[in-house]
Design a protein around this motif. Sequence first.
Motif, PDB file in Angstrom:
ATOM      1  N   PHE A  94       0.832  -1.203   0.000  1.00 35.09           N
ATOM      2  CA  PHE A  94       0.000   0.000   0.000  1.00 35.09           C
ATOM      3  C   PHE A  94       0.864   1.249   0.000  1.00 35.09           C
ATOM      4  CE2 PHE A  94      -3.420  -2.718   2.041  1.00 35.09           C
ATOM      5  CZ  PHE A  94      -4.249  -2.684   0.927  1.00 35.09           C
ATOM      6  N   GLY A  95       1.946   1.224   0.759  1.00 36.78           N
ATOM      7  CA  GLY A  95       2.831   2.388   0.787  1.00 36.78           C
ATOM      8  C   GLY A  95       3.409   2.693  -0.574  1.00 36.78           C
ATOM      9  N   PHE A 106      -7.847   0.283   3.495  1.00 36.09           N
ATOM     10  CA  PHE A 106      -7.498  -0.128   2.136  1.00 36.09           C
ATOM     11  C   PHE A 106      -7.911  -1.558   1.820  1.00 36.09           C
ATOM     12  CE2 PHE A 106      -4.280   3.187   3.237  1.00 36.09           C
ATOM     13  CZ  PHE A 106      -4.865   4.186   2.484  1.00 36.09           C
ATOM     14  N   PRO A 107      -7.705  -2.531   2.725  1.00 31.22           N
ATOM     15  CA  PRO A 107      -8.271  -3.852   2.439  1.00 31.22           C
ATOM     16  C   PRO A 107      -9.784  -3.822   2.281  1.00 31.22           C
ATOM     17  CG  PRO A 107      -6.637  -4.004   4.174  1.00 31.22           C
ATOM     18  CD  PRO A 107      -6.854  -2.546   3.929  1.00 31.22           C
ATOM     19  N   ARG A 141     -11.773  -5.145  -0.974  1.00 29.53           N
ATOM     20  CA  ARG A 141     -12.554  -6.361  -0.767  1.00 29.53           C
ATOM     21  C   ARG A 141     -13.688  -6.472  -1.780  1.00 29.53           C
ATOM     22  NH1 ARG A 141     -13.004  -6.431   5.051  1.00 29.53           N
ATOM     23  NH2 ARG A 141     -10.804  -6.985   4.885  1.00 29.53           N
ATOM     24  N   ASP A 142     -14.242  -5.338  -2.186  1.00 31.51           N
ATOM     25  CA  ASP A 142     -15.307  -5.339  -3.194  1.00 31.51           C
ATOM     26  C   ASP A 142     -14.815  -4.539  -4.384  1.00 31.51           C
ATOM     27  OD1 ASP A 142     -17.576  -5.221  -4.722  1.00 31.51           O
ATOM     28  OD2 ASP A 142     -18.915  -4.745  -3.055  1.00 31.51           O
ATOM     29  N   ARG A 143     -14.124  -5.208  -5.285  1.00 37.50           N
ATOM     30  CA  ARG A 143     -13.521  -4.520  -6.420  1.00 37.50           C
ATOM     31  C   ARG A 143     -14.587  -3.876  -7.299  1.00 37.50           C
ATOM     32  NH1 ARG A 143      -8.473  -5.469 -10.198  1.00 37.50           N
ATOM     33  NH2 ARG A 143      -9.160  -4.263 -11.996  1.00 37.50           N
ATOM     34  N   ALA A 144     -15.688  -4.568  -7.492  1.00 39.37           N
ATOM     35  CA  ALA A 144     -16.733  -4.025  -8.362  1.00 39.37           C
ATOM     36  C   ALA A 144     -17.236  -2.684  -7.827  1.00 39.37           C
ATOM     37  CB  ALA A 144     -17.887  -5.017  -8.491  1.00 39.37           C
ATOM     38  N   ALA A 145     -17.386  -2.588  -6.498  1.00 41.88           N
ATOM     39  CA  ALA A 145     -17.885  -1.352  -5.903  1.00 41.88           C
ATOM     40  C   ALA A 145     -16.882  -0.219  -6.051  1.00 41.88           C
ATOM     41  CB  ALA A 145     -18.217  -1.585  -4.428  1.00 41.88           C
ATOM     42  N   ARG A 159      -5.845   5.192  -7.168  1.00 41.48           N
ATOM     43  CA  ARG A 159      -4.436   4.849  -7.015  1.00 41.48           C
ATOM     44  C   ARG A 159      -4.256   3.354  -6.785  1.00 41.48           C
ATOM     45  NH1 ARG A 159      -2.679   8.697  -9.941  1.00 41.48           N
ATOM     46  NH2 ARG A 159      -2.176  10.677  -8.888  1.00 41.48           N
ATOM     47  N   LEU A 160      -5.136   2.745  -6.020  1.00 41.19           N
ATOM     48  CA  LEU A 160      -5.036   1.308  -5.782  1.00 41.19           C
ATOM     49  C   LEU A 160      -5.270   0.511  -7.051  1.00 41.19           C
ATOM     50  CD1 LEU A 160      -6.910   1.040  -2.364  1.00 41.19           C
ATOM     51  CD2 LEU A 160      -4.462   0.768  -2.755  1.00 41.19           C
TER      52      LEU A 160
END
Length: 386
Positions: free
Chosen positions: A266-267, A285-286, A290-294, A376-377
């Motif tokens: 994450f950093g 961040f997790p 956890r819900d990529r679609a969202a 960014r993620l």
Amino acid sequence: MDDLLGGRLRALREAAATGRPPGREELEECRAAGARAAERGIPVRVLVDAALAGAESAGPVPLAALRRTVSALMEGYENAQRSALRREAAARREFVDDLLQGRADRIAERAEQFGLRLAETYVVAVARPAAVTPPATPATPATTTRPATTTRPATTTRSLTSAHPATPATATRPAGGFGASGPEAVARRVEEALVGRFGSHNVLVAVRDGMLVCVVPGSLAVAVGEFTHHVRQAFAPGWRVGVGRAHRGPGGVVTSYREAADAIGFGDRLDLRAPVLKAADLLVFPVLLRDRAAIEDLVTTVLSPLLDARGGPENLLATLEAVFASQGNQTAAARRLGVSTRAVTYRLERIRRLTGFSPDDPTQRFTLETAVLGARLLDWPANPLV
């Protein structure tokens, strides 16, 4: 000692009588005797003292013969010690790999050999040199390539996985961040320093996947700070330390290790400036991943209008990040970006017109900040969302 040195003392008596130095076969017997002494745990001082006492009783032994005999004894002793250290290091590496991958085969029994009481809670800290890519996890997939100390290029591409992929125990990574001495030497120095302060039953340090891993009891939080201190001394600038949360049992060690590795990922992905990142501070961040679609829907809905901006969305995204990092202070954000305050104000107005969201509104600010973090993620817009 008589069973170890009996034959060697006869050779010394022969040397005293004939003046002939010990031959190759006799020296090999001395080396074997020295190795057996090391295996029995006899101190080298006691071994040498016994050899000298035997020489005294044998009569006037030539100095050259005595020197060769004692030298062969010490050589065998030292070779046996080095072999034992290599075996212990190999056993430690195997144990760490099994522990961090959750392999349960005799794990508790083997843990006792290294002073770990796995019924307790443990924290895992992971130190990654600047030149090493962290292991693949949901937060730090294997395709991540961004250095920890550089600005994120717009052309970088990454992917996310939906589950923890296993990192093979045999994976190899560059050791450049450890310096000329190599990773194992650095691990030994750090472990010796920590063991000297906290005791061998409280610390386990090893190298895994090109990173330094430290396992300490959850009640000994100060050991993580001491570990970081030694990492700072051993690694070149650009290192990161990830610290997992305290968890109980062997499975807890695995969880804490993954959290520590995720914190480093994450950093890197978010260009966080802090070199030490705690999983407890990054729990949001997790949740986002956890819900990529969202999160994809949020990024697309809120930020996709920025794609129509002249010059692309990168400057506008960077401005939002700087404003959020400065707690809404536009002057401080301008200093971060190296532009004028007027430029920041102009960009924020463009963002408001394009997206309909303003960082000045508390509710809209939260939506914008979450969308920017998600971008960014997901490495958006360099990695377009389908």
